[in-house]
Design an enzyme around this catalytic site. Structure first.
Site, PDB file in Angstrom:
ATOM      1  N   SER A 114     -28.422  -6.569  -7.182  1.00  0.00           N
ATOM      2  CA  SER A 114     -29.586  -7.260  -6.637  1.00  0.00           C
ATOM      3  C   SER A 114     -29.676  -6.887  -5.159  1.00  0.00           C
ATOM      4  CB  SER A 114     -29.409  -8.766  -6.805  1.00  0.00           C
ATOM      5  OG  SER A 114     -30.301  -9.445  -5.955  1.00  0.00           O
ATOM      6  N   ASP A 156     -32.749 -18.390  -0.784  1.00  0.00           N
ATOM      7  CA  ASP A 156     -34.138 -17.990  -0.534  1.00  0.00           C
ATOM      8  C   ASP A 156     -35.144 -19.053  -0.968  1.00  0.00           C
ATOM      9  OD1 ASP A 156     -33.480 -15.607   0.683  1.00  0.00           O
ATOM     10  OD2 ASP A 156     -33.338 -14.536  -1.218  1.00  0.00           O
ATOM     11  N   ARG A 167     -37.689 -14.471   5.248  1.00  0.00           N
ATOM     12  CA  ARG A 167     -38.340 -15.474   4.385  1.00  0.00           C
ATOM     13  C   ARG A 167     -39.351 -16.363   5.097  1.00  0.00           C
ATOM     14  NH1 ARG A 167     -37.621 -12.250   0.381  1.00  0.00           N
ATOM     15  NH2 ARG A 167     -35.720 -12.503  -0.848  1.00  0.00           N
TER      16      ARG A 167
HETATM   17  N1  ARG Z   1     -26.997 -13.829   1.071  1.00  0.00           N
HETATM   18  C1  ARG Z   1     -28.076 -13.426   1.896  1.00  0.00           C
HETATM   19  C2  ARG Z   1     -28.877 -14.613   2.312  1.00  0.00           C
HETATM   20  O1  ARG Z   1     -28.781 -15.651   1.745  1.00  0.00           O
HETATM   21  C3  ARG Z   1     -28.916 -12.356   1.238  1.00  0.00           C
HETATM   22  C4  ARG Z   1     -29.858 -12.841   0.179  1.00  0.00           C
HETATM   23  C5  ARG Z   1     -30.572 -11.720  -0.481  1.00  0.00           C
HETATM   24  N2  ARG Z   1     -31.602 -12.200  -1.339  1.00  0.00           N
HETATM   25  C6  ARG Z   1     -31.899 -11.631  -2.486  1.00  0.00           C
HETATM   26  N3  ARG Z   1     -32.821 -12.204  -3.191  1.00  0.00           N
HETATM   27  N4  ARG Z   1     -31.272 -10.596  -2.965  1.00  0.00           N
HETATM   28  O2  ARG Z   1     -29.617 -14.527   3.253  1.00  0.00           O
END
Ligand code: ARG
Length: 407
Positions: free
Chosen positions: A174, A123, A94
């Site tokens: 997802s 995110d 990110r």
């Molecule tokens: N739980 C993980 C994190 O917060 C993975 C996040 C995955 N993001 C997504 N938009 N599917 O880093």
């Protein structure tokens, strides 16, 4: 002329709907930016789709090298692992995406950046905070956090606007992926009692179906950074890709974790991170050979601190930079080769060597040639144990009686 916004565009349902939504609701010209940090399949098709859906411009960037050099390997050097389980693939991706959005926004004279994260995850924090750290003047728009549509409604919205609905929109899961790993959430996985069905995995063979014959890999490190595989010098992108492949074939790198999100909730996460699993193990094994006990103990604190910093969206913070500077010095002797055995889901270090190894056979051996001075030990133990002996003499035996009392 409408204001411009740079949207991080994946080609998926949410970011496609976001192109329309930003144009319609915010009256903005959308520049779609698609960044490959590993895991992007057909970047040309994604670019075409952005234009078809209504972006005024669609830019693509291959940022894999930058991702490995500036994010993945620095995290590996500190053994970053969130809650001892998650190698932080998405969390590392990110801030790089945010950085490239900001650079593009400046080049294109945009007044805002936008991303597809929802209002419930980590995110959004990483995108928003990274942008604020790099370009506080830029506005951040998160359509999926604002529009209040369910998945069904988003699909209907897409249909109404002639946006092609990707097959992945029909999957209950997802998924996010980049070179450092793949994450899977939602669907049946939301029940933490249910074992993940085999269909959620894409990078790793089931350990039961993996080859009976083990594979061996030799990873060469210089100053804590992997530089060769099986004796061949290799760039970081190829090395990571190849390890994902080899270790994945042997069922290595599956993680099933109930994770503490920064926004307060617990979420059940499945990860596949074959290369990360092997490299983290190998790196730790090399540190065990080349760092002192004190360095190893202190680094545990840095590992835990930096893992949280990365997870919590604070990559572009002063403390992260300070700790990176510390690592530069702390890793200067972490060089050598680690031999790892991959077999049916397990990854075991079976060999190590280093030109600056602190393992001294003459001191370690129990055979002849032993140079360790046994006669020095009683004196050492006398001083070492003195405070314990003193306390026992004056305050009584230090045996903990509670556990040994007979009923
Ligand atoms: N739980 C993980 C994190 O917060 C993975 C996040 C995955 N993001 C997504 N938009 N599917 O880093």
């Amino acid at each position: 002329m409408a204001n411009k916004v740079v949207l991080a565009y994946s080609g998926g349902l949410d970011t496609s709907a976001a192109i329309k939504w930003l144009a319609e609701k915010c009256n903005m010209d959308v520049i779609a930016l698609t960044i490959d940090i590993g895991g992007v399949k057909d970047i040309g098709a994604i670019q075409q789709k952005a234009l078809k859906v209504g972006a005024i411009k669609a830019i693509t960037l291959d940022a894999r090298k930058q991702f490995v050099d500036d994010f993945i390997f620095p995290a590996l050097r500190v053994n970053a692992l969130y809650e001892g389980q998650y190698p932080l693939a998405t969390a590392l991706g990110r801030p790089l995406i945010a950085k490239l959005m900001v650079e593009t926004a400046k080049k294109e004279k945009a007044t805002a950046v936008a991303h597809g994260a929802t209002g419930k995850g980590n995110d959004q924090v990483r995108f928003d905070v990274s942008t604020a750290a790099l370009a506080p003047e830029l506005k951040v728009i998160a359509p999926a956090r604002e529009w209040g549509m369910t998945r069904e409604q988003t699909i209907a919205y897409a249909g109404k606007h002639g946006i092609p609905i990707p097959i992945t929109a029909k999957s209950p899961y997802s998924i996010d992926e980049n070179l450092w790993g793949r994450s899977i959430e939602c669907g049946v996985l939301e029940d933490p009692w249910i074992e993940p069905p085999e269909e959620v995995f894409a990078w790793t063979k089931s350990p039961t179906a993996a080859p009976d014959k083990p594979a061996y890999v030799e990873i060469g490190f210089e100053r804590g950074i992997p530089v060769s595989l099986d004796g061949k010098k290799m760039d970081g992108v190829s090395l990571t890709q190849q390890l994902n492949d080899t270790a994945g074939q042997h069922g290595v790198g599956r993680v099933d974790h109930v994770e503490s999100r920064l926004v307060g909730i617990k979420s059940r996460e499945i990860y596949e991170a074959p290369a990360a699993t092997v490299l983290l193990k190998a790196h730790r094994a090399l540190e065990a050979m080349t760092l002192s006990r004190q360095q190893l103990r202190f680094n545990e604190k840095v590992t835990s601190e930096l893992s949280d910093i990365i997870y919590d969206g604070l990559w572009f913070s002063a403390l992260r930079q300070d700790l990176t500077a510390y690592l530069e010095s702390a890793q200067k002797h972490v060089s050598g080769t680690i031999r790892v055995k991959l077999h049916k889901g397990t990854c075991t270090v079976v060999g190590r060597r280093s030109p600056v190894s602190l393992y001294d056979h003459k001191l370690a051996t129990y055979d002849k040639g032993d140079l360790f001075d046994h006669s020095a030990s009683p004196g050492f133990i006398h001083i070492w144990g003195l405070p314990v002996k003193l306390q026992a003499r004056i305050q009584g035996s230090q045996e903990d009686k509670r556990g040994t009392k007979k009923k």
